[in-house]
Design a protein around this motif. Structure first.
Motif, mmCIF file in Angstrom:
data_model
loop_
_atom_site.group_PDB
_atom_site.id
_atom_site.type_symbol
_atom_site.label_atom_id
_atom_site.label_comp_id
_atom_site.label_asym_id
_atom_site.label_seq_id
_atom_site.Cartn_x
_atom_site.Cartn_y
_atom_site.Cartn_z
ATOM 1 N N LEU A 1 -9.162 27.207 0.938
ATOM 2 C CA LEU A 1 -7.106 26.992 1.138
ATOM 3 C C LEU A 1 -7.075 26.171 2.095
ATOM 4 O O LEU A 1 -6.254 25.522 1.621
ATOM 5 N N LEU A 2 -6.961 26.322 3.424
ATOM 6 C CA LEU A 2 -6.355 25.222 4.000
ATOM 7 C C LEU A 2 -6.335 23.879 4.047
ATOM 8 O O LEU A 2 -5.227 23.071 3.712
ATOM 9 N N VAL A 3 -7.764 23.771 4.016
ATOM 10 C CA VAL A 3 -8.209 22.540 3.309
ATOM 11 C C VAL A 3 -7.441 21.809 1.857
ATOM 12 O O VAL A 3 -6.670 20.178 1.844
ATOM 13 N N VAL A 4 -7.061 22.921 0.681
ATOM 14 C CA VAL A 4 -6.481 21.955 -0.104
ATOM 15 C C VAL A 4 -5.391 22.098 -0.215
ATOM 16 O O VAL A 4 -4.989 21.309 -0.543
ATOM 17 N N ALA A 5 -4.956 22.711 0.890
ATOM 18 C CA ALA A 5 -2.876 22.708 0.704
ATOM 19 C C ALA A 5 -2.485 21.225 0.956
ATOM 20 O O ALA A 5 -1.937 20.937 1.518
ATOM 21 N N MET A 6 -3.356 21.208 3.087
ATOM 22 C CA MET A 6 -3.596 20.441 3.596
ATOM 23 C C MET A 6 -3.405 18.800 2.931
ATOM 24 O O MET A 6 -2.839 18.221 3.017
ATOM 25 N N GLY A 7 -4.874 19.028 1.898
ATOM 26 C CA GLY A 7 -5.764 17.672 1.512
ATOM 27 C C GLY A 7 -3.869 17.427 0.263
ATOM 28 O O GLY A 7 -4.034 16.380 -0.070
ATOM 29 N N GLY A 8 -4.167 18.236 -0.074
ATOM 30 C CA GLY A 8 -2.847 18.002 -1.240
ATOM 31 C C GLY A 8 -1.549 17.551 -0.824
ATOM 32 O O GLY A 8 -0.807 16.627 -1.495
ATOM 33 N N VAL A 9 -1.388 17.857 0.293
ATOM 34 C CA VAL A 9 0.247 17.082 0.827
ATOM 35 C C VAL A 9 0.169 15.787 1.632
ATOM 36 O O VAL A 9 0.072 15.454 0.657
ATOM 37 N N SER A 10 -0.904 15.732 2.131
ATOM 38 C CA SER A 10 -1.652 14.642 2.131
ATOM 39 C C SER A 10 -1.753 13.184 0.407
ATOM 40 O O SER A 10 -1.403 12.503 1.079
ATOM 41 N N LEU A 11 -2.928 13.888 -0.328
ATOM 42 C CA LEU A 11 -2.621 13.335 -2.006
ATOM 43 C C LEU A 11 -1.174 12.852 -1.876
ATOM 44 O O LEU A 11 -1.601 11.363 -2.243
ATOM 45 N N VAL A 12 -0.534 13.693 -2.122
ATOM 46 C CA VAL A 12 1.171 12.919 -2.237
ATOM 47 C C VAL A 12 1.662 12.171 -1.405
ATOM 48 O O VAL A 12 2.103 10.784 -2.034
ATOM 49 N N ALA A 13 1.689 12.390 -0.086
ATOM 50 C CA ALA A 13 2.000 11.708 0.968
ATOM 51 C C ALA A 13 0.899 10.547 0.117
ATOM 52 O O ALA A 13 1.917 9.246 0.300
ATOM 53 N N SER A 14 -0.072 10.154 0.179
ATOM 54 C CA SER A 14 -0.731 9.020 0.865
ATOM 55 C C SER A 14 0.199 8.200 -0.836
ATOM 56 O O SER A 14 -0.046 6.591 -0.856
ATOM 57 N N LEU A 15 -0.009 8.807 -1.690
ATOM 58 C CA LEU A 15 0.174 7.759 -3.610
ATOM 59 C C LEU A 15 1.545 7.674 -3.704
ATOM 60 O O LEU A 15 1.865 6.868 -4.299
ATOM 61 N N LEU A 16 2.605 8.568 -3.000
ATOM 62 C CA LEU A 16 3.918 7.937 -3.134
ATOM 63 C C LEU A 16 4.076 7.145 -1.224
ATOM 64 O O LEU A 16 5.791 6.216 -1.121
ATOM 65 N N GLN A 17 3.353 7.223 -0.294
ATOM 66 C CA GLN A 17 3.403 5.629 0.548
ATOM 67 C C GLN A 17 3.410 4.398 0.227
ATOM 68 O O GLN A 17 2.878 4.064 -0.353
ATOM 69 N N VAL A 18 4.684 3.796 0.592
ATOM 70 C CA VAL A 18 4.669 2.805 0.209
ATOM 71 C C VAL A 18 4.400 1.628 1.523
ATOM 72 O O VAL A 18 4.570 2.193 2.731
ATOM 73 N N LYS A 19 3.881 0.967 1.042
ATOM 74 C CA LYS A 19 2.408 -0.213 1.806
ATOM 75 C C LYS A 19 3.336 -0.944 2.665
ATOM 76 O O LYS A 19 3.778 -1.822 2.419
ATOM 77 N N LYS A 20 4.234 -0.629 3.655
ATOM 78 C CA LYS A 20 5.392 -1.917 4.337
ATOM 79 C C LYS A 20 4.458 -2.295 5.547
ATOM 80 O O LYS A 20 4.506 -3.731 5.544
ATOM 81 N N LYS A 21 3.927 -1.103 6.374
ATOM 82 C CA LYS A 21 3.411 -2.270 7.368
ATOM 83 C C LYS A 21 1.727 -1.723 7.531
ATOM 84 O O LYS A 21 0.952 -0.874 8.303
ATOM 85 N N PRO A 22 1.088 -2.894 6.589
ATOM 86 C CA PRO A 22 -0.930 -2.806 6.461
ATOM 87 C C PRO A 22 -1.219 -3.097 7.984
ATOM 88 O O PRO A 22 -0.587 -4.183 8.574
ATOM 89 N N ALA A 23 -1.828 -2.575 8.167
ATOM 90 C CA ALA A 23 -3.213 -2.372 9.238
ATOM 91 C C ALA A 23 -3.386 -4.283 9.173
ATOM 92 O O ALA A 23 -4.029 -4.577 8.296
ATOM 93 N N GLN A 24 -3.688 -4.773 10.503
ATOM 94 C CA GLN A 24 -3.789 -6.567 10.414
ATOM 95 C C GLN A 24 -5.004 -6.473 11.645
ATOM 96 O O GLN A 24 -4.560 -5.916 12.488
ATOM 97 N N GLN A 25 -5.684 -7.006 11.258
ATOM 98 C CA GLN A 25 -6.584 -7.432 12.431
ATOM 99 C C GLN A 25 -6.589 -8.310 13.477
ATOM 100 O O GLN A 25 -5.919 -9.818 13.130
ATOM 101 N N VAL A 26 -6.572 -8.341 14.140
ATOM 102 C CA VAL A 26 -6.145 -9.135 15.578
ATOM 103 C C VAL A 26 -7.203 -9.766 16.070
ATOM 104 O O VAL A 26 -8.405 -9.332 16.218
ATOM 105 N N ALA A 27 -6.984 -10.778 16.283
ATOM 106 C CA ALA A 27 -7.805 -11.709 16.644
ATOM 107 C C ALA A 27 -8.708 -11.716 17.958
ATOM 108 O O ALA A 27 -7.508 -11.202 19.213
#
Length: 337
Positions: free
Chosen positions: A311-337
């Motif tokens: 139940l903890l995984v379902v609750a935390m995973g559900g919150v993370s799923l919503v947060a991920s879907l709503l997340q705006v990709k403002k600062k994508p990870a960049q590969q540094v040379a």
């Protein structure tokens, strides 16, 4: 066709989980189990859930650290949300979460999926080594009990193993010959293959995969990585041990018993069924019998620890799923040379 195969695979695994759960519940006195659950001290369960949350955060930090030598910089919450979405997916379809979490990190932080898969493979290898170390340590502590436990499992479940040795040998020979043939073909036709678009894509994917796997070798913060690895497994142990105090019938068990449950529970959760349903309960209740814990009490312990954890995984995973879907990709990870 692929979707049909995936659906059939899911239904098959679900059927296996239902069968194992039904098997685990047979010969159980449900009234006694209910009585045990009603008498449980859920404050201790709350403590174990807080420890689980700490373990998930530590795992996200450790996963984030694996990208540093590769030049990618996903944020902590990006790593955490992708991780929890993956755990949520594993509740539905075993091992699908490993790919899904990498896909979500690609979406939120622009980290290549093949690179992420390489880091996940390294993570799983480390977890396997930790489980083996815990198993070895527990065998030293509780050799008599666990020797009998595993001997009983293997003699009952795999008594026909020797009859299949010849088949396994033939399959091994076929696998070796097949792999060698493919390797020889690639070697002889490497010049042509290098111009093949599909071969180029596969090569690029494998190169990124290996880059992710080997990231730990170039990691600067190896001490912090080891700390988080030990901390994660400490939370696993404490959630098993402290849950003993939630039930009167298990409150008097030793810390060595906690190690035994950590090992057998870990094996159960590693099984390729949804969230270890059924197999976890069978292994844990059987292991507790070795410590003179009645079958009904052992089943109550397995139910309360597995259900609250899921139940903890379902609750935390559900919150993370919503947060991920709503997340705006403002600062994508960049590969540094």
């Amino acid at each position: 066709m692929k979707k049909i195969v995936n659906v059939l695979k899911y239904l098959l695994l679900l059927a296996v989980s239902v069968f194992l759960m039904a098997y685990a519940l047979r010969s159980i006195n449900f009234a006694a189990v209910k009585a045990e659950l009603l008498r449980a001290d859920y404050l201790w369960i709350g403590v174990t859930l807080l420890l689980s949350v700490a373990g998930y955060l530590s795992r996200a930090i450790r996963w984030q650290m694996q990208y540093a030598p590769l030049g990618y910089k996903p944020g902590l919450w990006q790593s955490y949300h992708a991780l929890m979405v993956g755990y949520l997916a594993n509740v539905v379809l075993p091992r699908a979460g490993e790919v899904i979490r990498c896909t979500f990190l690609k979406r939120s932080a622009n980290v290549p999926v093949n690179v992420s898969l390489g880091t996940v493979i390294t993570e799983r290898v480390i977890d396997l080594l930790m489980l083996m170390m815990c198993t070895g340590f527990t065998f030293l502590l509780e050799f008599d009990r666990l020797h009998d436990f595993f001997l009983k499992i293997f003699t009952e479940r795999y008594h026909g193993f020797q009859q299949n040795l010849q088949t396994l040998y033939l399959l091994g020979v076929v696998a070796v010959v097949g792999t060698g043939s493919i390797g020889w073909y690639i070697y002889k036709n490497i010049a042509k293959l290098r111009r093949n678009a599909f071969f180029i894509k596969v090569s690029d994917f494998m190169r990124g995969l290996w880059e992710g796997i080997s990231s730990i070798q170039r990691m600067e913060q190896k001490g912090a990585f080891i700390f988080h690895t030990v901390f994660i497994w400490l939370t696993y142990y404490l959630t098993s041990y402290l849950a003993f105090f939630a039930l009167p019938g298990t409150a008097g068990l030793s810390w060595q018993a906690g190690m035994a449950i950590l090992v057998v529970g870990g094996l159960g959760m590693s099984a390729p069924v949804q969230g270890g349903i059924g197999i976890y309960h069978i292994l844990v209740r059987t292991a507790l019998l070795l410590y003179a814990v009645p079958l009904d009490t052992g089943m109550a312990y397995a139910l309360i620890t597995h259900t609250t954890g899921a139940l903890l995984v379902v609750a935390m995973g559900g919150v993370s799923l919503v947060a991920s879907l709503l997340q705006v990709k403002k600062k994508p990870a960049q590969q540094v040379a």
